[in-house]
Motif scaffolding. Structure first.
Motif, PDB file in Angstrom:
ATOM      1  N   ALA A 133      52.541  74.537  27.410  1.00 48.53           N
ATOM      2  CA  ALA A 133      53.500  74.383  28.507  1.00 48.53           C
ATOM      3  C   ALA A 133      54.568  73.357  28.154  1.00 48.53           C
ATOM      4  CB  ALA A 133      52.758  73.957  29.776  1.00 48.53           C
ATOM      5  N   GLU A 134      54.136  72.255  27.523  1.00 46.70           N
ATOM      6  CA  GLU A 134      55.106  71.236  27.111  1.00 46.70           C
ATOM      7  C   GLU A 134      56.083  71.808  26.092  1.00 46.70           C
ATOM      8  OE1 GLU A 134      55.211  66.796  25.038  1.00 46.70           O
ATOM      9  OE2 GLU A 134      53.363  67.961  25.099  1.00 46.70           O
ATOM     10  N   ARG A 135      55.552  72.577  25.156  1.00 43.88           N
ATOM     11  CA  ARG A 135      56.403  73.191  24.134  1.00 43.88           C
ATOM     12  C   ARG A 135      57.389  74.159  24.786  1.00 43.88           C
ATOM     13  NH1 ARG A 135      56.064  77.922  21.128  1.00 43.88           N
ATOM     14  NH2 ARG A 135      57.125  77.848  19.099  1.00 43.88           N
ATOM     15  N   GLN A 136      56.896  74.936  25.774  1.00 41.12           N
ATOM     16  CA  GLN A 136      57.787  75.878  26.455  1.00 41.12           C
ATOM     17  C   GLN A 136      58.897  75.144  27.189  1.00 41.12           C
ATOM     18  OE1 GLN A 136      56.504  78.001  30.058  1.00 41.12           O
ATOM     19  NE2 GLN A 136      56.975  79.905  28.968  1.00 41.12           N
ATOM     20  N   VAL A 137      58.527  74.068  27.896  1.00 34.35           N
ATOM     21  CA  VAL A 137      59.535  73.293  28.620  1.00 34.35           C
ATOM     22  C   VAL A 137      60.542  72.704  27.644  1.00 34.35           C
ATOM     23  CG1 VAL A 137      59.895  71.213  29.999  1.00 34.35           C
ATOM     24  CG2 VAL A 137      58.049  72.793  30.580  1.00 34.35           C
ATOM     25  N   ARG A 138      60.054  72.206  26.506  1.00 38.36           N
ATOM     26  CA  ARG A 138      60.948  71.613  25.510  1.00 38.36           C
ATOM     27  C   ARG A 138      61.903  72.665  24.953  1.00 38.36           C
ATOM     28  NH1 ARG A 138      57.268  69.689  22.776  1.00 38.36           N
ATOM     29  NH2 ARG A 138      57.150  71.184  21.073  1.00 38.36           N
ATOM     30  N   LEU A 139      61.377  73.856  24.678  1.00 36.33           N
ATOM     31  CA  LEU A 139      62.228  74.922  24.151  1.00 36.33           C
ATOM     32  C   LEU A 139      63.269  75.359  25.186  1.00 36.33           C
ATOM     33  CD1 LEU A 139      59.637  77.152  22.249  1.00 36.33           C
ATOM     34  CD2 LEU A 139      61.253  75.514  21.282  1.00 36.33           C
ATOM     35  N   LEU A 140      62.824  75.485  26.435  1.00 35.03           N
ATOM     36  CA  LEU A 140      63.756  75.903  27.486  1.00 35.03           C
ATOM     37  C   LEU A 140      64.804  74.829  27.735  1.00 35.03           C
ATOM     38  CD1 LEU A 140      61.317  77.580  30.027  1.00 35.03           C
ATOM     39  CD2 LEU A 140      62.837  78.684  28.390  1.00 35.03           C
ATOM     40  N   HIS A 141      64.374  73.567  27.687  1.00 34.61           N
ATOM     41  CA  HIS A 141      65.343  72.481  27.869  1.00 34.61           C
ATOM     42  C   HIS A 141      66.366  72.489  26.740  1.00 34.61           C
ATOM     43  CE1 HIS A 141      66.864  68.315  27.651  1.00 34.61           C
ATOM     44  NE2 HIS A 141      66.769  68.355  28.961  1.00 34.61           N
ATOM     45  N   GLY A 142      65.891  72.677  25.505  1.00 28.61           N
ATOM     46  CA  GLY A 142      66.812  72.740  24.368  1.00 28.61           C
ATOM     47  C   GLY A 142      67.751  73.928  24.467  1.00 28.61           C
ATOM     48  N   THR A 143      67.199  75.068  24.899  1.00 25.77           N
ATOM     49  CA  THR A 143      68.041  76.263  25.060  1.00 25.77           C
ATOM     50  C   THR A 143      69.117  76.038  26.115  1.00 25.77           C
ATOM     51  OG1 THR A 143      66.190  77.697  24.424  1.00 25.77           O
ATOM     52  CG2 THR A 143      68.019  78.720  25.616  1.00 25.77           C
ATOM     53  N   ALA A 144      68.706  75.468  27.260  1.00 29.38           N
ATOM     54  CA  ALA A 144      69.678  75.211  28.328  1.00 29.38           C
ATOM     55  C   ALA A 144      70.732  74.211  27.883  1.00 29.38           C
ATOM     56  CB  ALA A 144      68.948  74.691  29.570  1.00 29.38           C
ATOM     57  N   ALA A 145      70.315  73.178  27.135  1.00 28.07           N
ATOM     58  CA  ALA A 145      71.273  72.175  26.668  1.00 28.07           C
ATOM     59  C   ALA A 145      72.279  72.788  25.706  1.00 28.07           C
ATOM     60  CB  ALA A 145      70.529  71.019  25.995  1.00 28.07           C
ATOM     61  N   GLU A 146      71.811  73.649  24.813  1.00 32.59           N
ATOM     62  CA  GLU A 146      72.717  74.305  23.861  1.00 32.59           C
ATOM     63  C   GLU A 146      73.695  75.218  24.600  1.00 32.59           C
ATOM     64  OE1 GLU A 146      73.102  74.135  20.585  1.00 32.59           O
ATOM     65  OE2 GLU A 146      71.511  72.700  20.134  1.00 32.59           O
ATOM     66  N   LEU A 147      73.179  75.996  25.538  1.00 28.11           N
ATOM     67  CA  LEU A 147      74.035  76.946  26.246  1.00 28.11           C
ATOM     68  C   LEU A 147      75.019  76.247  27.175  1.00 28.11           C
ATOM     69  CD1 LEU A 147      71.410  79.702  27.094  1.00 28.11           C
ATOM     70  CD2 LEU A 147      73.301  79.890  25.473  1.00 28.11           C
TER      71      LEU A 147
END
Length: 510
Positions: A133-147
């Motif tokens: 779950a932490e990894r998913q949140v980190r990936l989604l946060h990184g994706t949102a930040a990039e976009l």
């Protein structure tokens, strides 16, 4: 009657064994016999304790526990597994070495650990779920930040394909995008990937070959489809459909924002083009050329402007200005100042009075403070140019023989900035064929060179164009094209052809 010590040992609820110096069983209590499902001690007497364990446990006993027992005299609560008729039985083994009348004996206790093992397995599972779950949140946060940093559909698409490999673990990705409510179309070039089918755009789907199809939907509208190919390297983690589905929602929001942005850009760009389009006066006595390029590529509007309009039938007003800032705010201020300059001009006034009226406009409205402006009026009959520079770069005067001069007189502070010295104006008498170039700082300023070098280059390009016989459009296009992309660039070139000369066929506007 109280039980004897031997009875208590035999009936203890913990599996107990007594070993000799060779780790062979000398005695065992009822609990151990029950676990091993043997009738009495004779059934296990003489067997090494390692033989009662699973293969891994026996190896661990022989290579680690027994040497440690000899060295330290004890081992405590080591997790091993007994081999029993009912299967593996997890236990915590404790062994203590002691001396009994000169004989070395080892007391062994094996506490059942099935519940503890189950708890540990659940704990490990919970820890893995939390890490996932932490990894998913980190990936989604990184994706949102990039976009979040992307603007426009093309910008979002570029970032999304990059993120697919850098964050989401794909070997490659392909993207189909719907524009303006139209059908899905492949964006960019990539490996051959089968386009999504109707059945695959309802929800995130994994194909038999491992590719994951992620529909990008928001508010029920399908904005695109992302197809990700997993990595084929040994040990590579498979793509996680749940993470990709969540990332798809983030990407869909980014695409929706990009569509709205492009619509806003289109409207703003059309408005600015329409505003600047009426800034070219057509008169057979003068040739007017202009070019403008905003410095914000994803917005296509900015704060620079050019304008020409008639003050009288024989007087042509020229203005080029540069509002501080970029984007919509600067474009809005630009539109107001450009209109104010037209309203301030009057046949009874000159450039100084017009600039002073604009000062009062800035003071009253708070719009356009620190804007730089060059305002000039050209007498189309006599060829007399009167001009005033409010914090702006000097106009360039070029004669047909190639002689170029910057008009450094009539300079004062930007609009809205009060100074001890009053506004100033100067006069220049043009000869037929003379050219006057007004421009903004985006044309001549560079971070890697001095302003003086930029001004020299501008003069050189224009004079060389005269010599080579290039058209005005070609010269202006070349000058604006080389301007830094981060800054607005604007040029207005006016050539006086002489009184009563020229024709409408000779007028050109860029």
């Amino acid at each position: 009657m109280p039980r004897s010590r031997a009875e208590r040992w035999m009936l203890a609820p913990v599996a107990l064994a007594l070993l000799d110096a060779d780790a062979r069983i000398v005695d065992a209590n009822d609990e151990l016999l029950r676990l091993l499902d043997v009738p009495d001690v004779d059934a296990v007497a003489g067997r090494r304790v390692g033989d009662l364990l699973t293969v891994g446990g026996r190896i661990y006993w022989e290579t680690h526990l027994e040497p440690r027992l000899h060295e330290a005299g004890r081992v405590d609560e080591v997790a091993v597994e007994l081999r029993t008729p009912g299967g593996r039985e997890p236990v915590l083994l404790t062994a203590i070495e002691r001396d009994c009348h000169g004989e070395r004996l080892v007391d062994v206790a094996m506490l059942g650990a099935r519940e503890r093992s189950r708890f540990e397995h659940e704990l490990v599972g919970a820890r893995r779920a939390a890490e996932a779950a932490e990894r998913q949140v980190r990936l989604l946060h990184g994706t949102a930040a990039e976009l979040a940093s992307a603007a426009g559909v093309d910008g979002v698409a570029r970032v999304l394909l990059r993120v697919a490999g850098a964050l989401l673990g794909a070997r490659s990705a392909a993207l189909w995008v719907a524009r303006d409510g139209g059908p899905l179309r492949r964006w960019g070039e990539a490996d051959e990937v089968e386009p999504p089918t109707v059945d695959e755009i309802a929800e995130t789907t994994t194909r038999p070959d491992g590719k994951v199809v992620v529909p990008l939907r928001t508010a029920g509208a399908l904005l695109g489809v992302l197809v990700l190919t997993p990595r084929d390297a040994p040990g590579a983690e498979p793509l996680d459909p749940a993470t990709l589905a969540a990332a798809g929602q983030v990407a869909a929001l980014a695409l929706a924002r990009a569509h709205m942005h492009e619509q806003s850009v289109s409207v703003a760009s059309e408005l600015q083009r329409a505003m600047l389009a009426d800034g070219i006066v057509h008169d057979p006595r003068v040739q007017v050329l202009a070019r403008y390029r905003p410095g914000v590529d994803d917005l296509q509007v900015g704060g620079d402007w050019y304008d020409t309009f008639r003050v009288t039938p024989d007087t042509l007003a020229l203005s080029v200005g540069d509002v501080v800032g970029r984007g919509l705010a600067a474009a809005t201020a630009m539109g107001q100042l450009r209109t104010a300059a037209r309203a301030a001009a009057d046949a009874e006034l000159g450039p100084v009075q017009v600039v002073e009226r604009l000062d009062r406009f800035v003071d009253r409205t708070g719009t356009g403070f620190m804007t730089s402006l060059v305002y000039a009026e050209l007498d189309l009959v006599e060829g007399v140019l009167r001009y005033s520079c409010a914090g702006h770069l000097p106009p360039l005067h070029v004669r047909p023989d190639g002689d170029a001069t910057y008009l450094w007189n009539a300079r004062s502070t930007p609009l809205g900035v009060r100074a001890p010295t009053p506004r100033a104006a100067d006069t220049l008498r043009l000869a037929p064929g003379d050219l006057v170039v007004l421009y903004t700082d985006g044309v001549v300023e560079r971070r890697d060179r001095s302003l003086e070098s930029g001004l020299d280059e501008l003069a050189e390009i224009v004079t060389n164009a005269f010599a080579a016989g290039l058209t005005g459009e070609e010269v202006l296009a070349a000058l604006v094209a080389q301007a830094p992309e981060h800054d607005d660039a604007c040029l207005l070139a006016v050539r006086w052809l002489g009184p009563g000369t020229g024709s409408a066929d000779e007028e050109r506007a860029v």
